[in-house]
Design an enzyme around this catalytic site. Structure first.
Site, mmCIF file in Angstrom:
data_model
loop_
_atom_site.group_PDB
_atom_site.id
_atom_site.type_symbol
_atom_site.label_atom_id
_atom_site.label_comp_id
_atom_site.label_asym_id
_atom_site.label_seq_id
_atom_site.Cartn_x
_atom_site.Cartn_y
_atom_site.Cartn_z
ATOM 1 N N CYS A 177 -0.259 1.590 15.921
ATOM 2 C CA CYS A 177 0.033 0.190 16.192
ATOM 3 C C CYS A 177 0.529 -0.523 14.933
ATOM 4 C CB CYS A 177 -1.208 -0.508 16.740
ATOM 5 S SG CYS A 177 -0.881 -2.058 17.528
ATOM 6 N N GLN A 178 -0.260 -0.565 13.880
ATOM 7 C CA GLN A 178 0.158 -1.288 12.666
ATOM 8 C C GLN A 178 0.882 -0.377 11.690
ATOM 9 O OE1 GLN A 178 -1.629 -4.368 10.816
ATOM 10 N NE2 GLN A 178 -3.092 -4.892 12.382
#
Lengths: 146, 415
Positions: free
Chosen positions: A53-54
């Site tokens: 995700c990040q």
């Protein structure tokens, strides 16, 4: 002979005990990230990507005798530094020991928060994936030895 | 209930405001907390905390059911909150205010209920490239169910919507337009009045995602002529788990219920169920009573502050933050719309947002990093994400200084 998983963990804890401040720890981790041997370009693809995700993490594993060799990379340097620590502890270890490894050093050196799934940096999934490789390779070794 | 005319606005005093929010006096990683993530969720004033506390201590019973006094009192308080929200949005009727869990549920309700009734194969739905996933995915799911097509208003380089393309997208096949009032990722304030007016010329209703607007500005759904307006309690200084769907009476009456259960029916037999009237038709089951009361308290708190002054103050914070940050070498702002809320989204050349956020965390500074649940928008700019500092009226210029120094420190460490 490579030291065992716990011996390396204790070594890292010892190294980190010299740091009084979080800044020094982070500088060390960032340097570790920068000096992490590069993953072969061919493995930096979708198949080897752990979606966090990040930040993205790429992980490759190969069996060398009974031992598993890991190489890895990330697009974020703090994540990469922690990967460097995990590779240092788990790469070159017997598959059977990787499966059962208790990675207590993360907590002891105060980096527990980075391993939290909430951080969505791919590290928590990466540890799972490393153990999964250990499990699969261990099964392969055992079936070949039957 | 506080009628609008009775509200005595207090002058905006930042020191006094900060004492209203207990969490602002705490620390994070041993440093005074600098909270710059209000666009994700804002902090709560004592007025909200106390109202919910008091409700559970002395006022709790199920609503709309009991004949006894305690239940009546809870029902009165619950319905009073509905009227508070009605005045907050300047809705014509209190039964146009539907309590939902949040913006996401409000959008899902409309996509499901309005969508089932009005959207058919080959129809079109318009969203914008600035949307949060919660205003994309429910419409995509509807399109998949119905064989409809999702059309997207493109985003210009400065983070504004391309209104020329929007004008071209409007046609008789479009059944609804769904856009946000303010972009969560970039802070762009969209010209929603114009967007609604243009859609209405084609007879198309418009849903506005007001999650980021309601904490910053006064919203008048009648002046906007919005068909649906949704927002979340937790972003307007109220509790999590409660939100609002405003819908024009005529649409809500035509739409089928969203969920079945208690409260939403007027009569049930095993042969046929007769649905209850608005707003209860859309409020199946025991609602989040404490949440509703907390939200009412949050809105009354906001109504007690001079929102003009708030808007002015937040604008000054935005200008100051932009000016100070722009002096940092290698900074790149994403989103430079002329009309912006107090959100600064940026990247530092060569640094990953995650790393910057991790260093700021150690300095006690809470920012959001990543794609902000707006991946199509990040793809539009070809970036993995940003560092986003979002400010509320309780933030200070000193906190902006802390952010700027923190970013400089992160650069020193990471480069």
């Amino acid at each position: 002979m490579k030291p065992g998983i716990d011996a390396i963990q204790d070594e890292i804890i010892e190294e980190f005990s010299m740091f009084d401040e979080w800044m020094e720890k982070y500088e060390y981790i960032i340097d570790m990230g920068k000096s992490l041997p590069a993953i072969a370009a061919e493995y930096k693809d979708e198949d080897h990507e752990i979606k966090g995700c990040q930040s993205k993490v790429w992980l490759h594993a190969a069996l060398n005798g009974e031992r598993v060799e890991f190489t890895a990379d990330s697009d974020a340097v703090i994540t990469k530094g922690i990967i460097g620590l995990l590779v240092r502890v788990l790469s070159g270890q017997p598959a059977s020991e990787i499966v059962n490894a208790n990675l207590y050093f993360i907590d002891k050196i105060g980096l527990k928060e980075h391993l939290s799934p909430n951080r969505s940096n791919g590290l928590a999934s990466m540890v799972k994936q490393m153990k999964m490789y250990g499990y699969v390779f261990d099964g392969k070794i055992k079936s070949e030895n039957v | 209930m506080i009628e609008p005319a009775e509200i005595v606005k207090r002058a905006f005093d930042i020191r006094q405001i900060r004492t209203d929010f207990p969490i602002l006096n705490t620390t994070m990683n041993g440093k005074p907390l600098v909270f710059l993530d209000s666009a994700a969720s804002s902090q709560k004033p004592l007025a909200v905390i106390d109202a919910m506390d008091e409700y559970y201590k002395t006022g709790h019973a199920n609503v709309h059911r009991g004949v006894y006094q305690l239940s009546q009192k809870a029902t009165d308080q619950f319905e009073q909150s509905r009227r508070t929200v009605q005045h907050f949005l300047n809705a014509e009727h209190d039964h146009e205010i539907i309590f939902v869990r949040g913006t996401t549920e409000g959008i899902n309700l409309v996509a499901s209920s309005y969508g089932d009734k009005f959207v058919r194969k080959g129809d079109e739905i318009i969203v914008s490239g600035l949307e949060h996933h919660s205003n994309i995915v429910p419409w995509l799911m509807l399109c998949e169910r119905k064989g409809a097509v999702l059309k997207v208003i493109p985003v210009l380089d400065n983070g504004e919507l391309d209104m020329n393309v929007y004008a071209q997208l409007l046609n008789e096949k479009v059944q609804i337009v769904a856009v946000n009032h303010i972009s969560n990722a970039l802070g762009t304030i969209n010209p929603v009045e114009k967007i609604i007016g243009m859609a209405h010329e084609h007879g198309i209703p418009v849903l506005i995602d007001g999650a980021q607007a309601t904490p910053h500005m006064e919203v008048d759904v009648q002046a906007l002529d919005a068909d649906f307006y949704v927002f979340s309690g937790h972003k307007v200084f109220g509790p999590t788990g409660i939100g609002i769907l405003y819908g024009k009476e005529k649409w809500l009456n035509e739409m089928p219920p969203y969920q079945g259960g208690g409260e939403m029916i007027s009569r049930v037999s095993f042969e046929k169920t007769t649905y209850n009237e608005l707003p209860f038709k859309f409020e199946a089951g025991t609602p989040d009573i404490a949440g509703v009361i907390g939200l009412g308290a949050a809105i009354e708190y906001l109504q007690g502050i001079d929102m003009e002054a708030v808007r002015d103050y937040e604008h000054q914070l935005l200008i100051y933050a932009t000016e100070q940050l722009s002096q940092i070498d290698g900074i790149r702002f994403i989103g430079t719309a002329a009309e912006k809320a107090s959100v600064v989204s940026f990247l530092i050349d060569g640094l990953h947002p995650y790393d910057v956020g991790a260093i700021l965390d150690k300095l006690g500074i809470a920012v959001r990093t990543g794609h902000h649940c707006a991946q199509p928008l990040m793809d539009r700019f070809g970036i993995p994400g940003t560092v986003r500092a979002s400010m509320a009226f309780y933030n200070t210029f000193e906190e902006i200084n802390a952010l700027v120094n923190g970013v400089k420190k992160a650069i020193d460490l990471l480069k």
